[in-house]
Design an enzyme around this catalytic site. Sequence first.
Site, PDB file in Angstrom:
ATOM      1  CG  HIS A  57      -6.163   7.267  31.556  1.00  0.00           C
ATOM      2  ND1 HIS A  57      -5.954   6.612  30.368  1.00  0.00           N
ATOM      3  CD2 HIS A  57      -7.342   7.922  31.427  1.00  0.00           C
ATOM      4  CE1 HIS A  57      -6.952   6.864  29.543  1.00  0.00           C
ATOM      5  NE2 HIS A  57      -7.820   7.650  30.168  1.00  0.00           N
ATOM      6  CG  ASP A  65      13.135  -6.256  16.451  1.00  0.00           C
ATOM      7  OD1 ASP A  65      12.717  -5.075  16.503  1.00  0.00           O
ATOM      8  OD2 ASP A  65      14.329  -6.559  16.246  1.00  0.00           O
ATOM      9  CG  ASN A  99     -11.256   5.145  24.667  1.00  0.00           C
ATOM     10  OD1 ASN A  99     -11.401   5.225  25.882  1.00  0.00           O
ATOM     11  ND2 ASN A  99     -10.626   6.082  23.984  1.00  0.00           N
ATOM     12  CG  HIS A 100      -6.944   4.784  26.309  1.00  0.00           C
ATOM     13  ND1 HIS A 100      -5.741   5.290  25.868  1.00  0.00           N
ATOM     14  CD2 HIS A 100      -7.829   5.806  26.196  1.00  0.00           C
ATOM     15  CE1 HIS A 100      -5.886   6.554  25.530  1.00  0.00           C
ATOM     16  NE2 HIS A 100      -7.144   6.895  25.725  1.00  0.00           N
ATOM     17  CG  HIS A 148     -14.775   3.537  28.681  1.00  0.00           C
ATOM     18  ND1 HIS A 148     -14.046   3.880  29.804  1.00  0.00           N
ATOM     19  CD2 HIS A 148     -14.240   4.274  27.664  1.00  0.00           C
ATOM     20  CE1 HIS A 148     -13.122   4.752  29.481  1.00  0.00           C
ATOM     21  NE2 HIS A 148     -13.212   5.024  28.188  1.00  0.00           N
ATOM     22  CG  ASP A 201      23.867   5.912  13.122  1.00  0.00           C
ATOM     23  OD1 ASP A 201      24.005   5.449  14.272  1.00  0.00           O
ATOM     24  OD2 ASP A 201      24.311   5.374  12.096  1.00  0.00           O
ATOM     25  CG  ASP A 231      11.138  -1.608  17.118  1.00  0.00           C
ATOM     26  OD1 ASP A 231      11.862  -2.513  16.669  1.00  0.00           O
ATOM     27  OD2 ASP A 231      11.119  -1.272  18.313  1.00  0.00           O
ATOM     28  CG  ASP A 267      -9.982   4.653  28.987  1.00  0.00           C
ATOM     29  OD1 ASP A 267     -10.062   3.715  28.178  1.00  0.00           O
ATOM     30  OD2 ASP A 267     -10.156   5.841  28.675  1.00  0.00           O
TER      31      ASP A 267
END
Length: 736
Positions: A179, A650, A238-239, A290, A688, A648, A206
Site C-alpha cells: 500500500h 483532463d 483489488n487495489h 490476494h 472560487d 475532471d 495491493d
Amino acid sequence: MGCGVSKSNQFHKHSRKAIRAAVLIQRWYRQYVARTEMRRRYTWNIFQSIEYSGEQAQIKLYNFLGYLMDNFTPSSSERNLISHIFRENDICRDAEWERYFCYKNIEVPEVYSGPHLTFPLTLEQAIGLLDAFRNKKQLHSRYVLQLLLETWRLLRMLPNINRISTCHSKEVTICGDLHGQLEDLLLIFYKNGMPSLEKPYVFNGDFVDRGKDSIEILLILFSFLLIYPSDVYLNRGNHEDHIINLRYGFTKEVLTKYRVHGKRILKLLQKIFSWLPLATVIDQKVLVLHGGISDTTDLAVLAKLDRHSYVSALRPPKKRNQSLSGLSMDMDIGDEGWGTSRVFKRRASLAYSKSLGTRNCFQNRSLQDFSGRLRMNMDNELEIPSRKQSVFLSDEGGSEKEALNVSTDSVRSDNSNEEWRQILDLLWSDPMTQNGCKPNEVRGGGCYWGPDITEDFLNRHNMQLIIRSHECKQEGYEFCHNRRVLTLFSASNYYDVGSNRGAYVKMGPDLEPYVIQYQASSMTRELTAKQSIGRTERSALKVLREQLFAHKSDLICAFRGFDTENAGLVSLSDWACAVESVMHLNLPWRMLRCQLVTCKGSDGMIDYNAWFHELAIKGPNTDHIEQTLLETLYRHRSTLETIFRIVDTDNSGFISMEDFRQTWKLLSVYLKMEITDEAISDLAVTIDSNQDGSIDIDEFMEAFRLTDKKSRLERGRSMFMGTATDLTKLDEDPNI
C-alpha cells in the site's frame, strides 16, 4: 524451643503477607492486561469498520454510475460527465497503443539529477533506482514510460497463474500488501536481501493506494521483474484497479508527481494492472492469491480466462464489435499524442424510457447480485419488440438487424459473468470462522468463505495451504481454518504508528511457512507498549468523533426518538442503540462511552446536545453555507472527491463552475436529497476566491476536511465520511 516456634510463626506470617501481595499483584496485572487487550480490540474495530465501509461506498458509487451509463440517454449531461471511466475495455492493436505510450519524444533536461535508465535493465540500475527513491529523488517521466512499456510487454507473455518450484532455490519469499509504504519494502530487502536467482519473491498485490510512495514501489518491483522474470512474481490485488485508485490516492499521487505526462502513465498502468497474473502456485501445493476463494472458485477456469479484459474487477466487461481497423466501437480516445488518428466512434448504450426495476439494481451489497439483476432486466427488455432501440453507428441508416446484433452484444453471457465472479471472489473475499459461503456485505464485493470451503477446495486441487493478503492483521499475519489459510500483511503501521506489525513469509522445500515480523518506523521502537496502544487509541477515537460529528442531524433525530419528554437526555443504553442505528459500524458503544462522552446529566443520563457541543470541530467560515449542504459535504467528502476526479476528465485538478454544479446534482441524485441551485452557487462562490470561474479540487477538499492534520489512515487518500446507512437509504425508493 520457644524461640524456634516464635521464629516459625513469624516466618509463616510474613509468607502469608507475601502470598497475598503476590495474589494482588497478579490480579492487578491480569486486569491491566485485560483492559489493554480491550482497548487494543476496540481501536482495531474502529479503524477496520471505517476502512471497510469506505470500500463498500466506493463499490456502490461505481454501481450507481454504471446504472446511469446503462440507462441514461447518450446525450444526457449526467452520462457525459462519467462516460470516460467506463471506456476501460477499449481494444486497439498493440502497435497503436505503443505509439501512444511512446517516450522517445520526451527529453531529459541536463539539470535532471535523478537516476538514468538504459534497457535491458541491469541489477546495478535497479539498486541505483532503489537508492534514489530512498533519498526522495524522482524518476523522470521518460524513464517511467519506458520502464512501464517494457513491463507491459513482458506481462502479456505471462500465464494467469504462475508456477514456482522450490527445487531451483532454497527458499521463496512471499510479501503481502504494501500500500505505497516504501519504508516497508526497503526494510524487507534490508532484512531478507533483494530479489535474485537464489532468492525468488512473490508480491501478493495491493502495491498502491493509501501510502505516499505507490509509484516508486511499482517501479522498483517492475525493475526486478524485468531483470529476474523467472524469480519475481507479482499477483494482482483489488487495489490494482483504476476505479479504486480514484478514491484511495494513487491517481492523485501520479498526477501530482507527473503533471505533464501523468495521464499517459495512468493509462499505461491501467493496462499493466489488467495483465498482472491472478495467482501463484508453489510446488503444486501452496496457492498464493490476494483475496480468497468461494464455493465456485475453479483454478481451471481462472487459468483460461482473458484476464486483461477485466480492467476493473468491479464491473464485467461488455462485448464489443470491432471495426475493420481493429478499433473498438466502445471507445473514445481523446488523449494528447494521437494527433489526427483520434477516434470518436462509440456505441451508445440502450436508452429506455423506464428505469430498470428498483434502486436495488445499483444500491446492492453484492456486486454479483447487481450484475445478475441488471443482466436479467436487460434480457427482459430486449425480449419486448416495442422496446428495441437503434444504436448510433458511424454510418447512418444501418439495418435493424445490425442494430439488434450490437444491442444483444452488450449483454454478457452466463459464461463471462461466471469468469467475472471468479476474479471478483479471488480479489475481494475474506475468510470467516463459520462454515459456508456468503456475500461479503462488509466490503460490498466478493464473499466470506468458511473452513469447509477451504477443505473442499484444497482437496479438489490436491493442495495443502492458501496464502492470501487483503486484510490488515495486528501481528502482520494470522492463521485460520485449521492452519490451512494464512493471511499475510506487509504494510506495518498501517492505520497509525504502532497500530500493527508487518510480516513476510519464507518457504522452503518442506513448504512450512516461516514468518518474519517487523515494524518499519523507528518511532515504534522508542514507545512502550502502553504508549503505543495509547497513541493508536487516540488516533482511532479522533477519527470516530469526526464520523459522529458529520452525522449530527441523523443522530439528533435518533436521540429524540428515545427522548419522549424532549428533555435533551437519554440513558446510556438508549444512547448506544441510537448511535449504532445511525452509524452501523458494529462497535461496542457502551464500552466507548467513557472515551466519547464526558458530559453527563442527572442520574447518569447523557445530555446529547452538550455532547455535540463537545464534538464540534472548528472548520472554515461556513456560516453563510446551508447547514444541510455543509453536513453532506463533511459526511460524503470522499465520495464527492471521487466524483470530482471523474468529472475532471483532463486531470488538471480544476473543474468549471458548471461541472461543479453538475457534480453536486449527481451526488444529490445518488443520496436522494434535494440540493438547491442557490446553495450550490453560494458554495461555489465561497471556494472560487480568485473569481477565475473554476474550482481547484485540492483546495476545495482541504477547506472542508474536518481534521487539522491528516491521520496515517487518511494519508494519500480521502477519509470516508459516510456510513453504510447513508448509502442504503436509497433502497426503499423505486424511483431515481
